[in-house]
Design a protein around this motif. Structure first.
Motif, PDB file in Angstrom:
ATOM      1  N   VAL A 133      48.368  33.940  40.301  1.00 45.93           N
ATOM      2  CA  VAL A 133      46.991  34.339  40.603  1.00 45.93           C
ATOM      3  C   VAL A 133      46.214  33.161  41.174  1.00 45.93           C
ATOM      4  O   VAL A 133      45.431  33.303  42.117  1.00 45.93           O
ATOM      5  CB  VAL A 133      46.292  34.897  39.345  1.00 45.93           C
ATOM      6  CG1 VAL A 133      44.806  35.136  39.607  1.00 45.93           C
ATOM      7  CG2 VAL A 133      46.952  36.188  38.899  1.00 45.93           C
ATOM      8  N   SER A 134      46.456  31.985  40.620  1.00 42.98           N
ATOM      9  CA  SER A 134      45.800  30.776  41.130  1.00 42.98           C
ATOM     10  C   SER A 134      46.178  30.527  42.583  1.00 42.98           C
ATOM     11  O   SER A 134      45.327  30.196  43.415  1.00 42.98           O
ATOM     12  CB  SER A 134      46.179  29.565  40.274  1.00 42.98           C
ATOM     13  OG  SER A 134      45.625  28.379  40.808  1.00 42.98           O
ATOM     14  N   GLY A 135      47.461  30.693  42.885  1.00 37.43           N
ATOM     15  CA  GLY A 135      47.894  30.527  44.270  1.00 37.43           C
ATOM     16  C   GLY A 135      47.243  31.533  45.184  1.00 37.43           C
ATOM     17  O   GLY A 135      46.760  31.198  46.269  1.00 37.43           O
ATOM     18  N   PHE A 136      47.189  32.795  44.727  1.00 43.14           N
ATOM     19  CA  PHE A 136      46.604  33.856  45.539  1.00 43.14           C
ATOM     20  C   PHE A 136      45.093  33.667  45.691  1.00 43.14           C
ATOM     21  O   PHE A 136      44.511  34.060  46.698  1.00 43.14           O
ATOM     22  CB  PHE A 136      46.915  35.218  44.913  1.00 43.14           C
ATOM     23  CG  PHE A 136      46.876  36.354  45.894  1.00 43.14           C
ATOM     24  CD1 PHE A 136      47.546  36.291  47.100  1.00 43.14           C
ATOM     25  CD2 PHE A 136      46.150  37.502  45.612  1.00 43.14           C
ATOM     26  CE1 PHE A 136      47.503  37.341  48.010  1.00 43.14           C
ATOM     27  CE2 PHE A 136      46.105  38.556  46.508  1.00 43.14           C
ATOM     28  CZ  PHE A 136      46.778  38.467  47.714  1.00 43.14           C
ATOM     29  N   TRP A 137      44.444  33.076  44.672  1.00 46.30           N
ATOM     30  CA  TRP A 137      43.011  32.789  44.760  1.00 46.30           C
ATOM     31  C   TRP A 137      42.727  31.884  45.956  1.00 46.30           C
ATOM     32  O   TRP A 137      41.680  32.009  46.600  1.00 46.30           O
ATOM     33  CB  TRP A 137      42.543  32.109  43.471  1.00 46.30           C
ATOM     34  CG  TRP A 137      41.092  31.704  43.471  1.00 46.30           C
ATOM     35  CD1 TRP A 137      40.032  32.456  43.076  1.00 46.30           C
ATOM     36  CD2 TRP A 137      40.546  30.444  43.883  1.00 46.30           C
ATOM     37  NE1 TRP A 137      38.849  31.738  43.208  1.00 46.30           N
ATOM     38  CE2 TRP A 137      39.146  30.506  43.707  1.00 46.30           C
ATOM     39  CE3 TRP A 137      41.108  29.265  44.383  1.00 46.30           C
ATOM     40  CZ2 TRP A 137      38.300  29.431  44.004  1.00 46.30           C
ATOM     41  CZ3 TRP A 137      40.271  28.195  44.689  1.00 46.30           C
ATOM     42  CH2 TRP A 137      38.884  28.296  44.500  1.00 46.30           C
TER      43      TRP A 137
END
Length: 481
Positions: free
Chosen positions: A321-325
């Motif tokens: 999710v952090s990467g996608f953020w």
């Protein structure tokens, strides 16, 4: 209006004068001025998106009150999910819609179906990921009864839109920032001096380090097939220092300008390249985002109080999710996945919290073991940055395959005469960072024991160096997120 531009300097000087000298210490006037200044600052990027931040602010302000007033748990949940859905809805439309539609069309094409993806030609509103997370944390904290809703719409609007942090953080919490906004503020000379020094160091990071590294990193990443493995590896190292100088430089300037206004923001960086393992790195890099995901995603999923396999699942979810953020690109997902893979062994063996203190605290040099650990952690980080910087996965794999080839052992060659001076600047920069690693920022106590003339001379050297390298004003990397 870039932080490193004369325009921002003039803008902030006017705000500073009005803030301290023309409102006669009125808290209400100070906050109204901050709000109007923040909206003007945002409008300088694109005035058309002012409605978006104002709508998001009013939505969460009203939702917070309705959640607090609701006597039925179902009503509370309804208002909470209304806020979450609308906020994330805006984020998905502006930031991820084209990615999802294009990916769907590509997937179904593998099964023999031809779908014309309908994409939207939208500009990404600057700072949307940051102010969306401000609002989400606020309504969630009210729902969890950690805080009471803010009744003053001006004060709440300043919390969301405070211009130093508006476009690239740090991601603030209502529990930390709102009390400062509501409290009478008097000019604090020592805090202001500290803020000025932090601004200077932030400009050094951005203008002297990041912008010089950017030229060399761009050469290799824009044309990876033209360079040897050794040159590509050095280009990846240059990008590592570019993104650190760029983003932590922005954060330092944001924190410094806030201190000049009597407000202290959350620290966002704590010398991450001196970390001895990846877990420590993520406690020191983009701290406000890491802690946000910890508090609002990792802990609700069960956090560390679950069996190991669930804990590992939670780590994978958080980092993906952090990467996608960071962006709608598979490269960011791989970057997030890599960091999850890096950190999972420490979770499995329960070694993720063994490095909680500053490395070599109170010592001039690290031990050999600490030095090796720092170099290894930095190497893993640089490898992951290759995916973060690459335009697509194909480019990333080209760079990696060339790095792990025989051309790794030839002398690097750049089509620029700033390579050696930039390497020297990096070494000097990291030396100063090492000396100041126990402080909030590297030059917080620079030369305090030296005579005033020498101490001021050091500051002037830094200022002159910034002015010397300030020819090309490149946009901050995290403005795109």
């Amino acid at each position: 209006m870039l932080f490193n531009s004369p325009t921002f300097g003039i803008f902030f000087l006017l705000v500073f004068i009005l803030y301290w000298f023309l409102n006669k210490g009125s808290l209400k006037k100070q906050n109204i001025l901050l709000l109007l200044s923040s909206y003007f600052f945002y409008a300088c990027w694109d005035w058309r998106f002012l409605f978006l931040i104002i709508f998001s602010t009013l939505l969460d302000y009203y939702t917070g009150i309705k959640i607090s007033e609701a006597r039925n748990q179902n009503y509370k949940k309804t208002w909470l999910w209304l806020s979450i859905s609308i906020n994330l809805g805006f984020l998905i439309v502006f930031k991820y819609y084209n990615f999802f539609t294009s990916s769907f069309a590509e997937v179904v094409s593998y099964f023999g179906f031809k779908v014309n993806a309908f994409t939207l030609n939208l500009i990404l509103p600057i700072g949307i990921s940051f102010y969306t997370f401000h609002g989400l944390s606020y309504v969630i904290d009210i729902y969890k009864e950690r805080i009471k809703p803010e009744k003053d719409v001006v004060d709440y609007s300043v919390f969301v839109g405070f211009f130093p942090l508006l476009v690239a953080g740090p991601i603030e919490r209502a529990t930390h920032l709102l009390p400062q906004i509501k409290k009478k503020r008097n000019f604090n000379y020592d805090l202001a001096v500290n803020g000025l020094k932090q601004i200077i160091w932030g400009l050094v990071k951005k203008v002297v380090i990041a912008d010089q590294c950017a030229e060399l990193a761009n050469q290799t990443f824009n044309n990876p097939t033209n360079y040897s493995g050794s040159t590509l590896l050095l280009g990846a190292v240059f990008f590592a220092f570019q993104i650190y100088g760029d983003f932590s430089g922005y954060s330092d300037i944001a924190l410094g300008t806030s201190k000049l206004l009597g407000i202290q923001l959350l620290n966002n960086f704590a010398f991450p390249y001196f970390s001895r393992d990846i877990a420590e790195f993520w406690r020191r890099w983009h701290i406000s985002l890491s802690s946000w995901f910890r508090d609002y995603l990792y802990i609700p999923l069960g956090g560390s109080h679950v069996e190991t396999k669930i804990k590992i699942r939670n780590i994978l979810i958080v980092f993906l999710v952090s990467g996608f953020w960071h962006g709608a690109n598979l490269t960011f997902l791989v970057w997030g996945l890599l960091n999850a893979i890096y950190i999972i062994p420490s979770i499995f063996f329960k070694t993720n919290r063994i490095h909680l203190d500053v490395v070599a605290k109170g010592k001039a040099l690290p031990s050999l073991k600490e030095l090796i650990a720092m170099c290894f952690t930095f190497s893993l980080t640089v490898f992951a940055w290759i995916f973060f910087r690459s335009i697509n996965l194909e480019q990333a794999f080209i760079i990696i395959s060339n790095i792990f080839s025989s051309s790794l052992f030839i002398i690097p060659e750049f089509q620029s005469d700033i390579t050696k001076p930039t390497i020297f600047l990096i070494v000097l920069f990291m030396f100063i960072e090492w000396l100041g690693r126990e402080e909030q920022f590297a030059i917080a106590k620079l030369g305090l024991k030296l005579p005033r003339l020498i101490r001021w001379g050091l500051y002037y050297v830094l200022i002159i160096t910034v002015l010397y390298y300030s020819g090309s004003k490149q946009q901050f990397i995290y403005f795109q997120f």
